[in-house]
Design a protein around this motif. Structure first.
Motif, PDB file in Angstrom:
ATOM      1  N   ASP A 216      18.655 -41.978  15.153  1.00 18.41           N
ATOM      2  CA  ASP A 216      18.384 -40.666  15.757  1.00 18.41           C
ATOM      3  C   ASP A 216      19.374 -40.294  16.856  1.00 18.41           C
ATOM      4  O   ASP A 216      19.059 -39.511  17.749  1.00 18.41           O
ATOM      5  N   ARG A 217      20.576 -40.855  16.791  1.00 17.82           N
ATOM      6  CA  ARG A 217      21.639 -40.417  17.700  1.00 17.82           C
ATOM      7  C   ARG A 217      22.290 -39.170  17.098  1.00 17.82           C
ATOM      8  O   ARG A 217      22.411 -39.050  15.881  1.00 17.82           O
ATOM      9  N   ILE A 218      22.717 -38.253  17.958  1.00 20.99           N
ATOM     10  CA  ILE A 218      23.350 -37.011  17.529  1.00 20.99           C
ATOM     11  C   ILE A 218      24.859 -37.104  17.778  1.00 20.99           C
ATOM     12  O   ILE A 218      25.292 -37.623  18.806  1.00 20.99           O
ATOM     13  N   LEU A 219      25.631 -36.586  16.834  1.00 22.79           N
ATOM     14  CA  LEU A 219      27.082 -36.570  16.985  1.00 22.79           C
ATOM     15  C   LEU A 219      27.508 -35.272  17.664  1.00 22.79           C
ATOM     16  O   LEU A 219      27.168 -34.182  17.204  1.00 22.79           O
TER      17      LEU A 219
ATOM     18  N   TRP B 291      25.326 -39.701  20.667  1.00 24.34           N
ATOM     19  CA  TRP B 291      24.486 -39.691  21.867  1.00 24.34           C
ATOM     20  C   TRP B 291      23.035 -39.975  21.485  1.00 24.34           C
ATOM     21  O   TRP B 291      22.510 -39.396  20.532  1.00 24.34           O
ATOM     22  N   THR B 292      22.353 -40.787  22.293  1.00 24.50           N
ATOM     23  CA  THR B 292      20.910 -40.890  22.158  1.00 24.50           C
ATOM     24  C   THR B 292      20.303 -39.668  22.847  1.00 24.50           C
ATOM     25  O   THR B 292      20.954 -39.022  23.679  1.00 24.50           O
ATOM     26  N   CYS B 293      19.060 -39.400  22.539  1.00 22.30           N
ATOM     27  CA  CYS B 293      18.388 -38.272  23.187  1.00 22.30           C
ATOM     28  C   CYS B 293      18.308 -38.516  24.691  1.00 22.30           C
ATOM     29  O   CYS B 293      18.515 -37.590  25.486  1.00 22.30           O
ATOM     30  N   ARG B 294      18.049 -39.729  25.084  1.00 19.75           N
ATOM     31  CA  ARG B 294      17.955 -40.056  26.517  1.00 19.75           C
ATOM     32  C   ARG B 294      19.304 -39.835  27.219  1.00 19.75           C
ATOM     33  O   ARG B 294      19.358 -39.261  28.306  1.00 19.75           O
TER      34      ARG B 294
ATOM     35  N   LEU C 218      21.652 -37.844  26.350  1.00 17.00           N
ATOM     36  CA  LEU C 218      21.886 -36.406  26.399  1.00 17.00           C
ATOM     37  C   LEU C 218      21.071 -35.761  27.526  1.00 17.00           C
ATOM     38  O   LEU C 218      21.581 -34.924  28.276  1.00 17.00           O
ATOM     39  N   ALA C 219      19.813 -36.181  27.680  1.00 22.09           N
ATOM     40  CA  ALA C 219      18.950 -35.630  28.725  1.00 22.09           C
ATOM     41  C   ALA C 219      19.456 -35.979  30.122  1.00 22.09           C
ATOM     42  O   ALA C 219      19.272 -35.208  31.062  1.00 22.09           O
ATOM     43  N   GLU C 220      20.107 -37.128  30.258  1.00 21.32           N
ATOM     44  CA  GLU C 220      20.591 -37.576  31.561  1.00 21.32           C
ATOM     45  C   GLU C 220      22.039 -37.179  31.844  1.00 21.32           C
ATOM     46  O   GLU C 220      22.548 -37.437  32.934  1.00 21.32           O
ATOM     47  N   ALA C 221      22.691 -36.555  30.880  1.00 22.76           N
ATOM     48  CA  ALA C 221      24.112 -36.220  31.016  1.00 22.76           C
ATOM     49  C   ALA C 221      24.345 -35.152  32.081  1.00 22.76           C
ATOM     50  O   ALA C 221      23.524 -34.250  32.261  1.00 22.76           O
ATOM     51  N   HIS C 222      25.461 -35.276  32.767  1.00 22.93           N
ATOM     52  CA  HIS C 222      25.861 -34.273  33.749  1.00 22.93           C
ATOM     53  C   HIS C 222      26.963 -33.375  33.193  1.00 22.93           C
ATOM     54  O   HIS C 222      27.388 -32.447  33.854  1.00 22.93           O
ATOM     55  N   GLU C 223      27.404 -33.664  31.979  1.00 20.35           N
ATOM     56  CA  GLU C 223      28.423 -32.842  31.333  1.00 20.35           C
ATOM     57  C   GLU C 223      27.808 -31.546  30.808  1.00 20.35           C
ATOM     58  O   GLU C 223      26.600 -31.446  30.612  1.00 20.35           O
ATOM     59  N   THR C 224      28.665 -30.569  30.538  1.00 12.53           N
ATOM     60  CA  THR C 224      28.225 -29.323  29.917  1.00 12.53           C
ATOM     61  C   THR C 224      28.058 -29.567  28.422  1.00 12.53           C
ATOM     62  O   THR C 224      28.936 -30.145  27.774  1.00 12.53           O
ATOM     63  N   VAL C 225      26.919 -29.136  27.878  1.00 12.12           N
ATOM     64  CA  VAL C 225      26.609 -29.307  26.463  1.00 12.12           C
ATOM     65  C   VAL C 225      26.126 -27.966  25.921  1.00 12.12           C
ATOM     66  O   VAL C 225      25.338 -27.275  26.576  1.00 12.12           O
ATOM     67  N   TYR C 226      26.580 -27.616  24.712  1.00 10.47           N
ATOM     68  CA  TYR C 226      26.128 -26.384  24.050  1.00 10.47           C
ATOM     69  C   TYR C 226      25.479 -26.716  22.725  1.00 10.47           C
ATOM     70  O   TYR C 226      25.997 -27.543  21.992  1.00 10.47           O
TER      71      TYR C 226
ATOM     72  N   LEU D 106      20.121 -28.323  24.479  1.00  7.76           N
ATOM     73  CA  LEU D 106      20.167 -29.241  23.343  1.00  7.76           C
ATOM     74  C   LEU D 106      19.309 -30.489  23.537  1.00  7.76           C
ATOM     75  O   LEU D 106      18.638 -30.921  22.606  1.00  7.76           O
ATOM     76  N   ALA D 107      19.303 -31.085  24.720  1.00  6.77           N
ATOM     77  CA  ALA D 107      18.514 -32.304  24.935  1.00  6.77           C
ATOM     78  C   ALA D 107      17.029 -32.057  24.651  1.00  6.77           C
ATOM     79  O   ALA D 107      16.391 -32.850  23.954  1.00  6.77           O
ATOM     80  N   GLY D 108      16.478 -30.973  25.160  1.00  2.78           N
ATOM     81  CA  GLY D 108      15.074 -30.657  24.918  1.00  2.78           C
ATOM     82  C   GLY D 108      14.796 -30.296  23.470  1.00  2.78           C
ATOM     83  O   GLY D 108      13.762 -30.670  22.905  1.00  2.78           O
ATOM     84  N   LEU D 109      15.720 -29.574  22.870  1.00  7.00           N
ATOM     85  CA  LEU D 109      15.569 -29.207  21.457  1.00  7.00           C
ATOM     86  C   LEU D 109      15.582 -30.455  20.572  1.00  7.00           C
ATOM     87  O   LEU D 109      14.787 -30.576  19.639  1.00  7.00           O
ATOM     88  N   LEU D 110      16.479 -31.375  20.886  1.00  6.40           N
ATOM     89  CA  LEU D 110      16.561 -32.615  20.118  1.00  6.40           C
ATOM     90  C   LEU D 110      15.289 -33.437  20.311  1.00  6.40           C
ATOM     91  O   LEU D 110      14.742 -33.980  19.352  1.00  6.40           O
ATOM     92  N   ARG D 111      14.806 -33.538  21.540  1.00  9.44           N
ATOM     93  CA  ARG D 111      13.581 -34.305  21.798  1.00  9.44           C
ATOM     94  C   ARG D 111      12.415 -33.748  20.980  1.00  9.44           C
ATOM     95  O   ARG D 111      11.660 -34.495  20.350  1.00  9.44           O
ATOM     96  N   ARG D 112      12.275 -32.420  20.966  1.00  9.54           N
ATOM     97  CA  ARG D 112      11.193 -31.788  20.196  1.00  9.54           C
ATOM     98  C   ARG D 112      11.378 -32.042  18.700  1.00  9.54           C
ATOM     99  O   ARG D 112      10.418 -32.324  17.981  1.00  9.54           O
TER     100      ARG D 112
END
Length: 178
Positions: free
Chosen positions: A30-33, A137-140, A142-150, A154-160
């Motif tokens: 369940d890691r996202i590329l 990236w694992t969901c965790r 991604l949720a803890e990342a300080h980088e900009t993500v589009y 995305l972290a919340g969407l992936l978790r759901r």
């Protein structure tokens, strides 16, 4: 990340949204590329994003999603699933504004593919100047990342997605204007 041709003008003279297909590619863990992009000529102006790009000719969103994934990552061994999300966005990149209607497809791949090196051998010239690499990236993470993500949520969407599975119909995300 734009690829291919940009937005044109509609018959009414206003801007036409560029049709884009993106891939939410998950491995068996369940890691996202995500791809790591930056403004051409300015590696400090960077972000992470899902593989994908503009539709070409009369191809479908599904065909574009698979083509773009192969071009940008070299990955062809995937099971393409449903459209998860739709998003309208507008952002500056490479000296112009991009206005897009993006469809995000779920896709799954094997552990062997996820363990292989990402090889974007089909990148356009612009992509070669603005894509710095890829990472699973694992969901965790991604949720803890300080980088900009589009997209930005995305972290919340992936978790759901991981907790509830794909939505019954595509979720329309908030418009993002950068």
């Amino acid at each position: 990340m734009p690829s291919g041709e940009g937005p044109g003008l509609s018959s009414g003279g206003g801007p036409e949204l560029r049709k884009v297909a993106r891939v939410v590619l998950l491995d068996p863990d369940d890691r996202i590329l995500l791809l790591h992009g930056h403004e051409p000529g300015d590696t400090a102006d960077d972000w992470w994003f899902t593989p994908g790009g503009g539709l070409e000719g009369d191809e479908t969103h599904e065909q574009a999603a698979l083509r773009e994934l192969a071009e940008e990552t070299g990955i062809t061994d995937v099971e393409l699933g449903p459209v998860l999300w739709r998003r309208t966005c507008s952002f500056p990149f490479a000296g112009r504004r991009w206005d897009q209607d993006e469809w995000y497809f779920l896709a799954r791949t094997t552990a062997a593919v996820a363990g292989a090196e990402i090889a974007g051998e089909g990148l356009t010239d612009l992509e070669r100047r603005s894509v710095a690499g890829a990472r699973w990236w694992t969901c965790r993470e991604l949720a803890e990342a300080h980088e900009t993500v589009y997209p930005t949520r995305l972290a919340g969407l992936l978790r759901r997605l991981l907790d509830e599975g794909p939505p019954g119909q595509p979720e329309v995300l908030d418009t993002e204007i950068v």
